[in-house]
Design a protein around this motif. Structure first.
Motif, PDB file in Angstrom:
ATOM      1  N   TRP A   3       0.796  -1.220   0.000  1.00  0.00           N
ATOM      2  CA  TRP A   3       0.000   0.000   0.000  1.00  0.00           C
ATOM      3  C   TRP A   3       0.832   1.275   0.000  1.00  0.00           C
ATOM      4  O   TRP A   3       0.289   2.355  -0.173  1.00  0.00           O
ATOM      5  CB  TRP A   3      -0.963   0.011   1.192  1.00  0.00           C
ATOM      6  CG  TRP A   3      -1.983  -1.062   1.080  1.00  0.00           C
ATOM      7  CD1 TRP A   3      -2.029  -2.230   1.775  1.00  0.00           C
ATOM      8  CD2 TRP A   3      -3.102  -1.092   0.194  1.00  0.00           C
ATOM      9  NE1 TRP A   3      -3.096  -2.984   1.373  1.00  0.00           N
ATOM     10  CE2 TRP A   3      -3.782  -2.309   0.408  1.00  0.00           C
ATOM     11  CE3 TRP A   3      -3.595  -0.218  -0.764  1.00  0.00           C
ATOM     12  CZ2 TRP A   3      -4.915  -2.667  -0.303  1.00  0.00           C
ATOM     13  CZ3 TRP A   3      -4.736  -0.578  -1.469  1.00  0.00           C
ATOM     14  CH2 TRP A   3      -5.387  -1.788  -1.230  1.00  0.00           C
ATOM     15  N   GLY A   5       2.421   4.448  -0.871  1.00  0.00           N
ATOM     16  CA  GLY A   5       2.321   5.360  -2.000  1.00  0.00           C
ATOM     17  C   GLY A   5       1.127   5.155  -2.910  1.00  0.00           C
ATOM     18  O   GLY A   5       0.929   5.926  -3.844  1.00  0.00           O
ATOM     19  N   ARG A   6       0.312   4.157  -2.662  1.00  0.00           N
ATOM     20  CA  ARG A   6      -0.871   3.915  -3.509  1.00  0.00           C
ATOM     21  C   ARG A   6      -1.954   4.924  -3.153  1.00  0.00           C
ATOM     22  O   ARG A   6      -2.171   5.239  -1.987  1.00  0.00           O
ATOM     23  CB  ARG A   6      -1.436   2.517  -3.278  1.00  0.00           C
ATOM     24  CG  ARG A   6      -0.480   1.425  -3.587  1.00  0.00           C
ATOM     25  CD  ARG A   6      -0.794   0.821  -4.889  1.00  0.00           C
ATOM     26  NE  ARG A   6       0.118  -0.284  -5.146  1.00  0.00           N
ATOM     27  CZ  ARG A   6      -0.061  -1.143  -6.079  1.00  0.00           C
ATOM     28  NH1 ARG A   6      -1.124  -1.064  -6.832  1.00  0.00           N
ATOM     29  NH2 ARG A   6       0.814  -2.093  -6.281  1.00  0.00           N
ATOM     30  N   ARG A   7      -2.641   5.419  -4.170  1.00  0.00           N
ATOM     31  CA  ARG A   7      -3.768   6.330  -3.941  1.00  0.00           C
ATOM     32  C   ARG A   7      -5.039   5.503  -3.895  1.00  0.00           C
ATOM     33  O   ARG A   7      -5.314   4.718  -4.808  1.00  0.00           O
ATOM     34  CB  ARG A   7      -3.830   7.370  -5.042  1.00  0.00           C
ATOM     35  CG  ARG A   7      -2.628   8.273  -4.972  1.00  0.00           C
ATOM     36  CD  ARG A   7      -2.563   9.349  -5.995  1.00  0.00           C
ATOM     37  NE  ARG A   7      -3.644   9.389  -6.952  1.00  0.00           N
ATOM     38  CZ  ARG A   7      -3.776  10.317  -7.866  1.00  0.00           C
ATOM     39  NH1 ARG A   7      -2.906  11.256  -7.973  1.00  0.00           N
ATOM     40  NH2 ARG A   7      -4.781  10.282  -8.706  1.00  0.00           N
ATOM     41  N   VAL A   8      -5.819   5.691  -2.811  1.00  0.00           N
ATOM     42  CA  VAL A   8      -7.011   4.875  -2.581  1.00  0.00           C
ATOM     43  C   VAL A   8      -8.199   5.788  -2.300  1.00  0.00           C
ATOM     44  O   VAL A   8      -8.106   6.704  -1.477  1.00  0.00           O
ATOM     45  CB  VAL A   8      -6.801   3.924  -1.374  1.00  0.00           C
ATOM     46  CG1 VAL A   8      -8.038   3.086  -1.128  1.00  0.00           C
ATOM     47  CG2 VAL A   8      -5.579   3.056  -1.578  1.00  0.00           C
ATOM     48  N   LEU A   9      -9.315   5.548  -2.984  1.00  0.00           N
ATOM     49  CA  LEU A   9     -10.567   6.244  -2.718  1.00  0.00           C
ATOM     50  C   LEU A   9     -11.430   5.331  -1.867  1.00  0.00           C
ATOM     51  O   LEU A   9     -11.711   4.196  -2.256  1.00  0.00           O
ATOM     52  CB  LEU A   9     -11.299   6.563  -4.028  1.00  0.00           C
ATOM     53  CG  LEU A   9     -12.726   7.088  -3.884  1.00  0.00           C
ATOM     54  CD1 LEU A   9     -12.729   8.458  -3.211  1.00  0.00           C
ATOM     55  CD2 LEU A   9     -13.395   7.156  -5.246  1.00  0.00           C
ATOM     56  N   SER A  22     -10.205   3.407   6.242  1.00  0.00           N
ATOM     57  CA  SER A  22      -9.362   4.554   5.901  1.00  0.00           C
ATOM     58  C   SER A  22      -8.167   4.651   6.832  1.00  0.00           C
ATOM     59  O   SER A  22      -7.035   4.899   6.390  1.00  0.00           O
ATOM     60  CB  SER A  22     -10.169   5.852   5.966  1.00  0.00           C
ATOM     61  OG  SER A  22     -11.214   5.827   5.036  1.00  0.00           O
ATOM     62  N   ALA A  30      -0.848   4.084   2.494  1.00  0.00           N
ATOM     63  CA  ALA A  30      -1.641   4.518   1.345  1.00  0.00           C
ATOM     64  C   ALA A  30      -1.996   5.999   1.471  1.00  0.00           C
ATOM     65  O   ALA A  30      -2.113   6.535   2.573  1.00  0.00           O
ATOM     66  CB  ALA A  30      -2.921   3.700   1.235  1.00  0.00           C
ATOM     67  N   GLU A  31      -2.167   6.642   0.321  1.00  0.00           N
ATOM     68  CA  GLU A  31      -2.659   8.013   0.274  1.00  0.00           C
ATOM     69  C   GLU A  31      -4.176   7.912   0.105  1.00  0.00           C
ATOM     70  O   GLU A  31      -4.665   7.563  -0.967  1.00  0.00           O
ATOM     71  CB  GLU A  31      -2.030   8.741  -0.911  1.00  0.00           C
ATOM     72  CG  GLU A  31      -2.450  10.165  -1.054  1.00  0.00           C
ATOM     73  CD  GLU A  31      -1.883  10.802  -2.305  1.00  0.00           C
ATOM     74  OE1 GLU A  31      -2.558  11.679  -2.861  1.00  0.00           O
ATOM     75  OE2 GLU A  31      -0.779  10.403  -2.736  1.00  0.00           O
ATOM     76  N   VAL A  32      -4.918   8.182   1.175  1.00  0.00           N
ATOM     77  CA  VAL A  32      -6.359   7.940   1.215  1.00  0.00           C
ATOM     78  C   VAL A  32      -7.139   9.224   0.926  1.00  0.00           C
ATOM     79  O   VAL A  32      -6.817  10.284   1.445  1.00  0.00           O
ATOM     80  CB  VAL A  32      -6.776   7.379   2.600  1.00  0.00           C
ATOM     81  CG1 VAL A  32      -8.290   7.162   2.669  1.00  0.00           C
ATOM     82  CG2 VAL A  32      -6.035   6.087   2.893  1.00  0.00           C
ATOM     83  N   LEU A  33      -8.171   9.101   0.102  1.00  0.00           N
ATOM     84  CA  LEU A  33      -9.152  10.150  -0.138  1.00  0.00           C
ATOM     85  C   LEU A  33     -10.505   9.571   0.203  1.00  0.00           C
ATOM     86  O   LEU A  33     -10.854   8.476  -0.247  1.00  0.00           O
ATOM     87  CB  LEU A  33      -9.124  10.607  -1.606  1.00  0.00           C
ATOM     88  CG  LEU A  33     -10.209  11.591  -2.017  1.00  0.00           C
ATOM     89  CD1 LEU A  33     -10.034  12.925  -1.291  1.00  0.00           C
ATOM     90  CD2 LEU A  33     -10.192  11.802  -3.519  1.00  0.00           C
ATOM     91  N   ALA A  51      -6.976  12.185   6.440  1.00  0.00           N
ATOM     92  CA  ALA A  51      -7.245  12.058   5.009  1.00  0.00           C
ATOM     93  C   ALA A  51      -8.256  13.124   4.613  1.00  0.00           C
ATOM     94  O   ALA A  51      -9.162  13.442   5.378  1.00  0.00           O
ATOM     95  CB  ALA A  51      -7.806  10.669   4.698  1.00  0.00           C
TER      96      ALA A  51
END
Length: 71
Positions: A3, A5-9, A22, A30-33, A51
């Motif tokens: 996870w 550096g992965r961007r996760v919505l 989250s 992870a980079e969470v939005l 986030a």
């Protein structure tokens, strides 16, 4: 880790399950939005989720496309 550096919505991320997901993803790098109808969630505050939260009705595909500049 997988996870980092992965961007996760996380749709519905201000609710109980979504906020815990989250938090866990953020802790794993992870980079969470978060997208939710609610932007001020007590659960997010208690868990200390760091986030960004965008306020959108996630049930509407049009709203989600507009939120991400696709439409």
């Amino acid at each position: 880790m997988i996870w980092d550096g992965r961007r996760v919505l996380v749709v519905g991320g201000a609710g109980f399950l979504g906020s815990h997901l989250s938090k866990a993803l953020g802790d794993l790098g992870a980079e969470v939005l978060i997208a939710d109808r609610v932007t001020d969630s007590p659960t997010l505050r208690v868990l200390g989720v760091k986030a960004p939260v965008i306020q959108r009705d996630c049930a509407s595909v049009g709203n989600m496309l507009t939120a991400f500049g696709i439409r």
